[in-house]
Design a protein around this motif. Structure first.
Motif, mmCIF file in Angstrom:
data_model
loop_
_atom_site.group_PDB
_atom_site.id
_atom_site.type_symbol
_atom_site.label_atom_id
_atom_site.label_comp_id
_atom_site.label_asym_id
_atom_site.label_seq_id
_atom_site.Cartn_x
_atom_site.Cartn_y
_atom_site.Cartn_z
ATOM 1 N N TRP A 256 -6.964 19.855 3.066
ATOM 2 C CA TRP A 256 -6.756 18.880 1.990
ATOM 3 C C TRP A 256 -5.330 18.847 1.477
ATOM 4 O O TRP A 256 -5.067 18.285 0.424
ATOM 5 N N HIS A 257 -4.397 19.446 2.225
ATOM 6 C CA HIS A 257 -2.985 19.350 1.882
ATOM 7 C C HIS A 257 -2.337 18.245 2.706
ATOM 8 O O HIS A 257 -2.691 18.018 3.873
ATOM 9 N N ILE A 258 -1.371 17.580 2.094
ATOM 10 C CA ILE A 258 -0.689 16.472 2.756
ATOM 11 C C ILE A 258 0.108 16.980 3.953
ATOM 12 O O ILE A 258 0.784 18.014 3.879
ATOM 13 N N HIS B 150 0.800 -1.212 0.000
ATOM 14 C CA HIS B 150 0.000 0.000 0.000
ATOM 15 C C HIS B 150 0.841 1.274 0.000
ATOM 16 O O HIS B 150 2.043 1.262 0.262
ATOM 17 N N GLN B 151 0.148 2.362 -0.275
ATOM 18 C CA GLN B 151 0.636 3.709 -0.018
ATOM 19 C C GLN B 151 -0.438 4.444 0.791
ATOM 20 O O GLN B 151 -1.608 4.044 0.775
ATOM 21 N N TYR B 152 -0.015 5.509 1.468
ATOM 22 C CA TYR B 152 -1.026 6.284 2.197
ATOM 23 C C TYR B 152 -0.578 7.728 2.324
ATOM 24 O O TYR B 152 0.618 8.051 2.238
ATOM 25 N N VAL B 153 -1.554 8.599 2.501
ATOM 26 C CA VAL B 153 -1.290 9.991 2.858
ATOM 27 C C VAL B 153 -2.229 10.374 3.987
ATOM 28 O O VAL B 153 -3.279 9.742 4.192
ATOM 29 N N VAL B 154 -1.854 11.429 4.712
ATOM 30 C CA VAL B 154 -2.718 12.038 5.723
ATOM 31 C C VAL B 154 -2.863 13.510 5.356
ATOM 32 O O VAL B 154 -1.853 14.203 5.158
ATOM 33 N N VAL B 155 -4.101 13.964 5.241
ATOM 34 C CA VAL B 155 -4.356 15.360 4.889
ATOM 35 C C VAL B 155 -5.140 16.025 6.013
ATOM 36 O O VAL B 155 -5.805 15.368 6.819
ATOM 37 N N ARG B 156 -5.028 17.332 6.061
ATOM 38 C CA ARG B 156 -5.816 18.116 7.018
ATOM 39 C C ARG B 156 -7.240 18.259 6.494
ATOM 40 O O ARG B 156 -7.456 18.454 5.290
ATOM 41 N N THR B 157 -8.225 18.153 7.393
ATOM 42 C CA THR B 157 -9.629 18.318 7.013
ATOM 43 C C THR B 157 -10.202 19.574 7.659
ATOM 44 O O THR B 157 -9.768 19.982 8.734
#
Length: 584
Positions: free
Chosen positions: A479-481, A114-121
């Protein structure tokens, strides 16, 4: 966003798009894409954004035109149709792509790769709104509905893209409360939930995306982790997906249903085009090139070959290093322009010099060349009517390059002298001599009826190199990483054999101090020593600094054969011409 007054409407469009992509207040017609810090991945994004705005340009145009005015001059009007591009051909059996075959050969638990990202909501996000947004992604991007429809057989058997609506967001989204938690507790929870989401992925069930919304409470920004099976995502895809999340939020927060931009070419259609291309005569004509690249004799770093039963990702060593902003800035902007080279050529030249230094000190009698498996974004302009700038999928290419190390003169390198210039010339000419950015290697190796050349045993590349490009943005924007949760995208998959003895993943990020280059070095701890890898990592950054020094010298930037139109002219003749011009 402020755009300097341009001369033409097309310049106005391109200046605005570039300002948005680079996160800068102003771009003028006289600005250079390279000088702005552009790379091939950002070029792909620009091509897609320009197509949406009504302009047709190519990645080659973006990378080679001297400034925005020249790029606008070669642009044409993009043709559009009334239909939604890509509709109707995205669902159905999926021909496996070369990179999927590469993963099959590698082995390991593909379900959880897998790959993953975390973004601000944003503070106003709710569970229902998040469901609507995730559903929009699942319905728009076909690859997110991949499924293996039968057990057994090879990984690449029985792959099917399900129709839109077949995968529901309710099974893909989990809400976790972080209300009242501090930053460190939140970070630990995020990492634990990302691992749990990874374990829920299943190709057989058609579960290739899992999202976890970390709800920080009413009127407080939260986090969204998106975990996707690597079979359907890559670095460019993440840029598309995070952009679509922002687009979807703009709609749902205003009470409208989200309407994401069309995808001109489906991943399934691209896979079919690659399958047909593998048998083309122009690909068979590449066989001598690849056979020459893979010829015996290469510098070896490891104490022993990789053992797929022992050298697993969870047992690997890790070393993260960051190049300061005062070096990264000119490395990405001034150096490419002054040295007539792109960012990848400069980064690989630094690696070649680091390996030459290692050979000089530790293996003076060793081979003078080294094989490196280079990853590319794979979205090459092979087919006239294909536009994959907005297509989500795993397009990555992996192909071998042979770096000629040459002689090493430490004093000359520190001064940015001719040793550095000669190394750059060798790397440039080799990379530019690779047909179609290396996409043919995987086609021949995995899809050609009579499989092409493959490295065997002791001659396989020990080093893998992947530059993911530049991720621009403000961590305080929705929505930015968020790079503190992992900026390399890849993560450890338990049980997955390592692909190389040493793997280098590099990415450019915006930081409070400016743009920085972050590199993650991973190695098979049982095959190579930590001191060797740390030494190479430190040497690589020293060599990149030497390339910046070289770029600042008045004698930097001389052309090499690939920079001029007459392909028959050699480097010696170019040097003689330069000397004659200086004397004149």
């Amino acid at each position: 966003m402020i755009v300097a007054t341009p001369l033409t409407p097309r310049e106005a469009i391109l200046c605005g798009l570039l300002a948005d992509l680079f996160g800068v207040p102003r771009v003028s017609p006289g600005d250079s894409f390279v000088r702005l810090g552009g790379d091939s991945i950002i070029a792909v994004q620009l091509v897609g954004a320009a197509r949406k705005a009504g302009l047709r340009i190519g990645v080659r145009d973006v990378l080679t035109q001297p400034d925005v005015a020249a790029l606008a001059a070669v642009s044409t009007a993009a043709t559009t149709t009334g239909a939604d591009p890509g509709d109707g051909d995205g669902a159905g059996p999926l021909p496996p792509t070369p990179i999927m075959h590469w993963l099959r050969e590698r082995g390991g638990p593909a379900d959880h790769y897998h790959q993953y990202v975390v973004v601000r909501t944003p503070a106003g996000l709710t569970h229902d709104r998040a469901l609507t947004m995730i559903q929009a992604l699942l319905d728009r991007h076909d690859a997110l509905r991949l499924r293996r429809t039968a057990p057994g057989g090879a990984l690449t058997d029985h792959l099917v893209i399900q129709p839109a609506g077949a995968v529901r967001a309710g099974s893909a989204l989990t809400r976790v409360s972080t209300e009242g938690l501090g930053p460190s507790d939140t970070a630990r929870l995020v990492r634990r939930e990302v691992e749990a989401a990874r374990d829920r992925l299943s190709l057989g069930d058609g579960t290739v995306l899992q999202a976890v919304w970390f709800d920080a409470g009413r009127d407080r920004p939260g986090r969204l982790a998106v975990v996707i099976n690597h079979m359907v995502v890559d670095g460019v895809s993440w840029r598309v997906l995070t952009g679509d999340l922002a687009t979807a939020w703009e709609a749902v927060s205003a009470g409208r249903p989200p309407r994401l931009d069309p995808v001109p070419t489906s991943f399934r259609r691209w896979a079919g085009l690659l399958a047909a291309e593998a048998s083309a005569l122009r690909r068979a004509a590449e066989l001598p090139h690849w056979a020459g690249t893979l010829r015996p004799g290469t510098l070896r770093l490891a104490d022993r070959p990789l053992d797929p039963g022992q050298d697993l990702e969870e047992r690997a060593g890790h070393h993260a290093v960051t190049l300061p902003a005062d070096i990264t800035g000119p490395l990405l902007t001034q150096a490419p322009e002054r040295l007539n080279a792109d960012v990848n050529e400069i980064l690989l030249t630094g690696l070649a010099l680091a390996l030459a230094e290692h050979r000089h000190h530790h293996a003076p009698g060793g081979a003078s060349g080294v094989l490196v498996d280079l990853e590319g974004h794979g979205r090459e302009e092979l087919f006239e009517d294909a536009d994959v700038s907005r297509t989500v999928g795993w397009f990555t290419t992996i192909f071998p390059v042979r770096l000629d190390l040459g002689r090493f003169d430490a004093h000359d390198v520190r001064a940015g002298g001719p040793t550095v210039g000669a190394a750059l010339a060798r790397v440039k000419e080799h990379l530019r001599g690779i047909p179609d950015k290396g996409i043919g290697y995987g086609l021949l190796r995995h899809l050609h009826p009579a499989a092409g050349p493959a490295p065997a045993g002791p001659d396989a590349a020990e080093i893998g190199f992947n530059y993911l490009g530049r991720f621009t943005g403000d961590r305080d924007r929705d929505w930015h990483i968020l790079p503190e949760y992992g900026a390399r995208l890849d993560s450890v998959t338990p049980g997955m054999p390592m692909a190389h003895v040493v793997e280098i993943g590099a990415i450019t990020l915006d930081s409070p101090d400016g743009t920085v280059l972050r590199a993650d070095w991973t190695w098979a701890a049982g095959a190579i020593g930590e001191a060797v890898v740390h030494g190479l990592a430190e040497s690589w950054f020293r060599m990149l600094t030497a390339l910046v020094t070289r770029a600042r010298r008045p004698d930097a930037g001389g052309p090499t054969p690939s920079d001029v139109a007459l392909s028959s002219i050699g480097q010696d003749e170019i040097d003689d011409l330069e000397a004659a011009l200086e004397a004149f």
